[in-house]
Design a protein around this motif. Structure first.
Motif, mmCIF file in Angstrom:
data_model
loop_
_atom_site.group_PDB
_atom_site.id
_atom_site.type_symbol
_atom_site.label_atom_id
_atom_site.label_comp_id
_atom_site.label_asym_id
_atom_site.label_seq_id
_atom_site.Cartn_x
_atom_site.Cartn_y
_atom_site.Cartn_z
ATOM 1 N N ALA A 1 0.924 -1.354 -0.012
ATOM 2 C CA ALA A 1 0.009 0.009 -0.089
ATOM 3 C C ALA A 1 0.890 1.227 -0.080
ATOM 4 C CB ALA A 1 -0.865 -0.003 1.176
ATOM 5 N N ARG A 2 1.981 1.150 0.724
ATOM 6 C CA ARG A 2 2.838 2.449 0.583
ATOM 7 C C ARG A 2 3.321 2.570 -0.700
ATOM 8 N NH1 ARG A 2 6.685 0.303 5.546
ATOM 9 N NH2 ARG A 2 6.253 -1.598 4.109
ATOM 10 N N GLU A 3 3.662 1.664 -1.312
ATOM 11 C CA GLU A 3 4.379 1.964 -2.874
ATOM 12 C C GLU A 3 3.171 2.363 -3.531
ATOM 13 O OE1 GLU A 3 7.442 0.009 -0.585
ATOM 14 O OE2 GLU A 3 5.365 -0.692 -0.824
ATOM 15 N N VAL A 4 2.027 1.894 -3.491
ATOM 16 C CA VAL A 4 0.821 2.413 -4.353
ATOM 17 C C VAL A 4 0.687 3.900 -4.105
ATOM 18 C CG1 VAL A 4 -1.550 2.196 -4.988
ATOM 19 C CG2 VAL A 4 -0.143 0.108 -4.719
ATOM 20 N N GLY A 5 0.562 4.191 -2.839
ATOM 21 C CA GLY A 5 0.615 5.619 -2.307
ATOM 22 C C GLY A 5 1.571 6.537 -2.918
ATOM 23 N N ARG A 6 2.828 6.185 -2.860
ATOM 24 C CA ARG A 6 3.815 6.791 -3.344
ATOM 25 C C ARG A 6 3.623 7.158 -4.980
ATOM 26 N NH1 ARG A 6 7.752 3.121 0.122
ATOM 27 N NH2 ARG A 6 7.558 4.416 2.183
ATOM 28 N N MET A 7 2.900 6.442 -5.659
ATOM 29 C CA MET A 7 2.558 6.777 -6.984
ATOM 30 C C MET A 7 1.806 8.150 -7.278
ATOM 31 S SD MET A 7 1.351 2.979 -8.521
ATOM 32 C CE MET A 7 2.368 1.308 -8.592
ATOM 33 N N VAL A 8 1.007 8.478 -6.254
ATOM 34 C CA VAL A 8 0.379 9.763 -6.051
ATOM 35 C C VAL A 8 0.923 10.892 -5.270
ATOM 36 C CG1 VAL A 8 -1.702 8.630 -7.188
ATOM 37 C CG2 VAL A 8 -1.494 8.854 -4.929
ATOM 38 N N GLY A 9 2.217 10.660 -4.809
ATOM 39 C CA GLY A 9 2.653 11.379 -3.896
ATOM 40 C C GLY A 9 2.251 11.366 -2.388
ATOM 41 N N LEU A 10 1.558 10.256 -2.065
ATOM 42 C CA LEU A 10 1.111 10.127 -0.727
ATOM 43 C C LEU A 10 1.777 9.191 0.232
ATOM 44 C CD1 LEU A 10 -1.622 10.833 0.994
ATOM 45 C CD2 LEU A 10 -2.489 8.397 0.072
ATOM 46 N N GLU A 11 2.182 9.559 1.470
ATOM 47 C CA GLU A 11 3.114 8.924 2.292
ATOM 48 C C GLU A 11 1.992 8.208 3.448
ATOM 49 O OE1 GLU A 11 6.156 6.736 3.388
ATOM 50 O OE2 GLU A 11 6.016 7.756 1.684
ATOM 51 N N LEU A 12 1.750 7.039 3.391
ATOM 52 C CA LEU A 12 0.609 6.421 4.256
ATOM 53 C C LEU A 12 1.110 6.110 5.628
ATOM 54 C CD1 LEU A 12 -1.074 4.138 1.890
ATOM 55 C CD2 LEU A 12 -2.097 6.177 2.736
ATOM 56 N N PRO A 13 0.598 6.442 6.770
ATOM 57 C CA PRO A 13 0.878 6.100 8.034
ATOM 58 C C PRO A 13 0.836 4.501 8.212
ATOM 59 C CG PRO A 13 -1.437 6.915 7.934
ATOM 60 C CD PRO A 13 -0.874 7.222 6.727
ATOM 61 N N LEU A 14 1.701 3.794 8.024
ATOM 62 C CA LEU A 14 1.431 2.314 7.604
ATOM 63 C C LEU A 14 2.874 1.530 7.973
ATOM 64 C CD1 LEU A 14 -1.058 0.377 5.768
ATOM 65 C CD2 LEU A 14 1.147 0.026 4.806
ATOM 66 N N LEU A 15 2.540 0.574 8.931
ATOM 67 C CA LEU A 15 3.787 -0.088 9.254
ATOM 68 C C LEU A 15 3.564 -1.746 9.009
ATOM 69 C CD1 LEU A 15 6.614 0.165 9.882
ATOM 70 C CD2 LEU A 15 5.750 0.055 12.375
ATOM 71 N N ALA A 16 4.377 -2.713 8.514
ATOM 72 C CA ALA A 16 4.079 -4.061 8.527
ATOM 73 C C ALA A 16 4.938 -4.489 9.725
ATOM 74 C CB ALA A 16 5.007 -4.680 7.543
ATOM 75 N N MET A 17 4.166 -5.526 10.228
ATOM 76 C CA MET A 17 4.692 -5.843 11.766
ATOM 77 C C MET A 17 4.857 -7.451 11.568
ATOM 78 S SD MET A 17 4.753 -3.383 13.728
ATOM 79 C CE MET A 17 5.341 -4.109 15.057
ATOM 80 N N GLU A 18 5.760 -7.956 12.310
ATOM 81 C CA GLU A 18 5.794 -9.622 12.304
ATOM 82 C C GLU A 18 4.661 -10.202 13.238
ATOM 83 O OE1 GLU A 18 9.675 -11.071 13.332
ATOM 84 O OE2 GLU A 18 10.713 -9.861 12.166
ATOM 85 N N LEU B 1 8.069 -16.928 4.390
ATOM 86 C CA LEU B 1 7.646 -16.762 5.933
ATOM 87 C C LEU B 1 9.204 -16.209 6.358
ATOM 88 C CD1 LEU B 1 5.875 -20.237 6.544
ATOM 89 C CD2 LEU B 1 5.082 -17.866 6.310
ATOM 90 N N LEU B 2 8.930 -15.530 7.517
ATOM 91 C CA LEU B 2 9.991 -14.791 8.242
ATOM 92 C C LEU B 2 10.562 -16.029 9.213
ATOM 93 C CD1 LEU B 2 8.411 -11.386 9.084
ATOM 94 C CD2 LEU B 2 9.524 -12.270 6.852
ATOM 95 N N ALA B 3 11.803 -15.651 9.816
ATOM 96 C CA ALA B 3 12.393 -16.663 10.810
ATOM 97 C C ALA B 3 11.763 -16.629 12.046
ATOM 98 C CB ALA B 3 13.911 -16.108 11.141
ATOM 99 N N PRO B 4 11.204 -17.725 12.389
ATOM 100 C CA PRO B 4 10.611 -17.969 13.977
ATOM 101 C C PRO B 4 11.339 -17.306 14.928
ATOM 102 C CG PRO B 4 10.971 -20.109 13.215
ATOM 103 C CD PRO B 4 11.570 -19.140 11.994
ATOM 104 N N ASP B 5 10.810 -16.928 16.062
ATOM 105 C CA ASP B 5 11.477 -16.453 17.295
ATOM 106 C C ASP B 5 10.419 -16.560 18.509
ATOM 107 O OD1 ASP B 5 12.858 -15.109 19.092
ATOM 108 O OD2 ASP B 5 12.981 -13.122 18.402
ATOM 109 N N LEU B 6 10.559 -18.003 18.905
ATOM 110 C CA LEU B 6 9.501 -18.195 20.030
ATOM 111 C C LEU B 6 9.966 -17.650 21.311
ATOM 112 C CD1 LEU B 6 8.790 -22.101 19.682
ATOM 113 C CD2 LEU B 6 7.414 -20.023 19.328
ATOM 114 N N ASP B 7 11.309 -16.949 21.517
ATOM 115 C CA ASP B 7 11.515 -16.352 22.792
ATOM 116 C C ASP B 7 10.826 -15.003 22.778
ATOM 117 O OD1 ASP B 7 13.452 -18.446 23.347
ATOM 118 O OD2 ASP B 7 15.178 -17.320 22.420
#
Length: 298
Positions: A116-133, A200-206
């Protein structure tokens, strides 16, 4: 399920809201909760909220059913087509430039998910968005699950344990246990690579030890279950955890359907709100909690 009186009071308020909305959810005792979902240790809880129409669907099959219904109503769907740019025309419509050609659109919805951030930047928009594990584990076959299935002919009921911030459901002949971990880790905070698939990302059970300790205490059968798989993958959030939905201020014809953390379960409501909003000029109900306008010119 509620492990404290304060949490149970909150679940009572949720039941009251449900009655107001015509939903048939009721508060029950820990003993009744154990009878419905036998993996629960009733001694660890003071009460619960029971919703008898909960369940789960096959995400792929349901998505294709949505798509088929849309096509029956005139929609055109282009698979394996990458949008590379959005260019505004003098009449206010936009050229949607893809690797398969151009489409001219009166309305464009950014439902890009991790991109979504990349699509937003196509129109000069920086979205308040963060991907989390986000992590969950799947157990090997559990005799308690098999016994319940054979005795009732049903899957084990889902459960949400707020004190461990856990959710559980049956997966095969075992169980899935997931947690919204407090030790949060952002994933790729600035960009999402266009060639990122579903790796998939590396698991981190700790990192989720505290939550798992609560889960294994509240659902003791997990203590003797083998772990078959640990899944860790990214999903998206806005700063307050709610979606970013609605028209983009100052950019007529541009709409957002981003930061939808539980995309599969929330997608129907987000789509309905946007459809009414586009046609009527107003969603028809209070959507401020997910209106992208709440963040102003982020």
């Amino acid at each position: 399920v509620a492990a404290t009186d304060a949490r149970f009071d909150w679940l009572k308020s949720i039941a009251a809201k449900g009655r107001y909305m015509g939903l048939d959810a009721e508060n029950i005792s820990p003993k009744e909760a154990h009878e419905i979902m036998p993996l629960i240790d009733p001694d660890k809880f003071v009460g619960a909220l029971f919703d008898q129409v909960e369940g789960h669907l096959d995400p792929s099959g349901t998505t294709y059913a949505y798509a088929k219904s849309a096509q029956k109503n005139g929609a055109e769907i282009y698979l394996r087509t990458k949008v590379e740019d959005l260019v505004k025309r003098p009449d206010g419509h936009r050229r949607v430039i893809t690797n398969q050609g151009e489409i001219v659109a009166e309305h464009v919805v950014n439902a890009g998910g991790l991109w979504a951030r990349e699509v937003g930047r196509m129109v000069g928009l920086e979205l308040p968005l963060l991907a989390m594990e986000h992590m969950y584990l799947i157990t090997e076959e559990m005799p308690e699950v098999v016994a319940f299935n054979e005795q009732t002919g049903k899957e084990i009921m889902h459960a949400v344990d707020f004190d461990g911030e856990l959710y559980l459901r049956q997966e095969g002949k075992g169980m899935l246990m997931g947690t919204y971990e407090r030790d949060c880790r952002p994933w790729s905070p600035k960009h999402t690579s266009w060639d990122f698939g579903h790796e998939l990302l590396a698991p981190d059970l700790d990192r989720i030890t505290r939550e798992l300790e609560v889960g294994f205490s509240h659902f003791p059968a997990f203590n003797s279950a083998g772990i078959k798989q640990i899944v860790n993958g990214p999903f998206t959030f806005a700063p307050d955890g709610n979606p970013l939905v609605g028209p983009i201020r100052g950019r007529r014809g541009l709409w957002s359907a981003c930061a939808v953390m539980a995309g599969f379960s929330q997608g129907g409501g987000v789509g309905l709100a946007l459809a009414i909003w586009m046609i009527e000029g107003d969603a028809g109900f209070d959507v401020f909690a997910m209106d992208i306008a709440r963040f102003g010119d982020f």
